[in-house]
Write an enzyme that holds these catalytic residues in place. Structure first.
Site, PDB file in Angstrom:
ATOM      1  N   GLN A  87       0.820  -1.226   0.000  1.00 22.07           N
ATOM      2  CA  GLN A  87       0.000   0.000   0.000  1.00 22.07           C
ATOM      3  C   GLN A  87       0.850   1.271   0.000  1.00 22.07           C
ATOM      4  O   GLN A  87       0.336   2.360  -0.236  1.00 22.07           O
ATOM      5  CB  GLN A  87      -0.939   0.027   1.208  1.00 22.07           C
ATOM      6  CG  GLN A  87      -2.032  -1.025   1.149  1.00 22.07           C
ATOM      7  CD  GLN A  87      -2.942  -0.910   2.350  1.00 22.07           C
ATOM      8  OE1 GLN A  87      -2.641  -1.429   3.416  1.00 22.07           O
ATOM      9  NE2 GLN A  87      -4.054  -0.201   2.207  1.00 22.07           N
ATOM     10  N   CYS A 136     -10.796   0.112   3.694  1.00 19.57           N
ATOM     11  CA  CYS A 136      -9.374  -0.024   3.377  1.00 19.57           C
ATOM     12  C   CYS A 136      -8.835   1.346   2.972  1.00 19.57           C
ATOM     13  O   CYS A 136      -9.502   2.068   2.221  1.00 19.57           O
ATOM     14  CB  CYS A 136      -9.200  -1.022   2.236  1.00 19.57           C
ATOM     15  SG  CYS A 136      -7.494  -1.208   1.681  1.00 19.57           S
ATOM     16  N   LEU A 137      -7.658   1.693   3.451  1.00 20.09           N
ATOM     17  CA  LEU A 137      -7.065   2.996   3.123  1.00 20.09           C
ATOM     18  C   LEU A 137      -6.786   3.140   1.630  1.00 20.09           C
ATOM     19  O   LEU A 137      -6.686   4.247   1.120  1.00 20.09           O
ATOM     20  CB  LEU A 137      -5.770   3.208   3.922  1.00 20.09           C
ATOM     21  CG  LEU A 137      -5.950   3.333   5.446  1.00 20.09           C
ATOM     22  CD1 LEU A 137      -4.594   3.403   6.128  1.00 20.09           C
ATOM     23  CD2 LEU A 137      -6.790   4.554   5.798  1.00 20.09           C
ATOM     24  N   HIS A 186      -7.121  -9.158   6.784  1.00 20.73           N
ATOM     25  CA  HIS A 186      -7.174  -8.113   5.745  1.00 20.73           C
ATOM     26  C   HIS A 186      -5.765  -7.758   5.257  1.00 20.73           C
ATOM     27  O   HIS A 186      -5.521  -7.690   4.047  1.00 20.73           O
ATOM     28  CB  HIS A 186      -7.879  -6.876   6.327  1.00 20.73           C
ATOM     29  CG  HIS A 186      -7.948  -5.691   5.417  1.00 20.73           C
ATOM     30  ND1 HIS A 186      -9.137  -5.194   4.925  1.00 20.73           N
ATOM     31  CD2 HIS A 186      -6.971  -4.883   4.908  1.00 20.73           C
ATOM     32  CE1 HIS A 186      -8.886  -4.144   4.141  1.00 20.73           C
ATOM     33  NE2 HIS A 186      -7.581  -3.935   4.121  1.00 20.73           N
TER      34      HIS A 186
HETATM   35 CO    CO Z   1      -6.442  -2.510   3.213  1.00 22.61          CO
END
Ligand code: CO
Length: 154
Positions: free
Chosen positions: A51, A88-89, A130
């Site tokens: 991410q 989710c970011l 996650h």
């Molecule tokens: Co996420």
């Protein structure tokens, strides 16, 4: 320490499989510190290295019970699935319903290469599941269930 940019859905990097960490060095430590800074700034519960554009098997989690870092996490057992709400970011501005293990056991290393085993329950188990998915290129939006299926599995 620094805030890193969070990669958003649509970027191919989120779909790649992250590589196992082999070297527990200063660079890894800096990455983990930056990930915690980035997580706090974004007010999230967890963040995986892909991410922030790094394809390494590293996740950080903070569900309000103190920061937890996991390098090369492996889920070794898990309990029954339950339906939970999730966001989710990397998928800003929305949330959805997914099935996650109610509890799980995960083996992981800290930044120094010390092996740890966590018995996670509830929100912590959800967060681990996650974040580990991120390391395999999986997003929660891939596993969303309908409100009806969710209600049946609460
Ligand atoms: Co996420």
């Amino acid at each position: 320490m620094a805030i890193r940019d969070i990669v958003k859905v649509g970027d191919e990097i989120l779909r790649k499989t992250s590589k196992e960490v082999l070297t527990f060095d200063e660079k890894l430590s800096d990455l983990i510190d930056d990930m915690f800074d980035t997580l706090r700034k974004a007010e999230g519960a967890g963040l995986a290295a892909p991410q922030v554009g790094i394809l390494k098997r590293v996740v950080v989690i903070d569900i309000g019970e103190g920061p937890v870092e996991m390098v090369n996490p492996t889920i070794i057992s898990q309990g029954p699935l339950v339906c939970v709400d999730e966001g989710c970011l990397s998928v800003p501005g929305r949330s959805g319903k997914v099935m996650r293990p109610k509890s799980l056991k995960v083996e992981a290393f800290d930044r120094h290469g010390n092996k740890k085993i966590y018995s996670a329950k509830g929100y912590f188990a959800q967060a681990v599941s996650h974040e580990v998915d991120h390391l395999d290129g999986v997003l929660y939006i891939d596993k969303e269930v309908s409100a009806q299926d969710c209600a049946a599995a609460r």
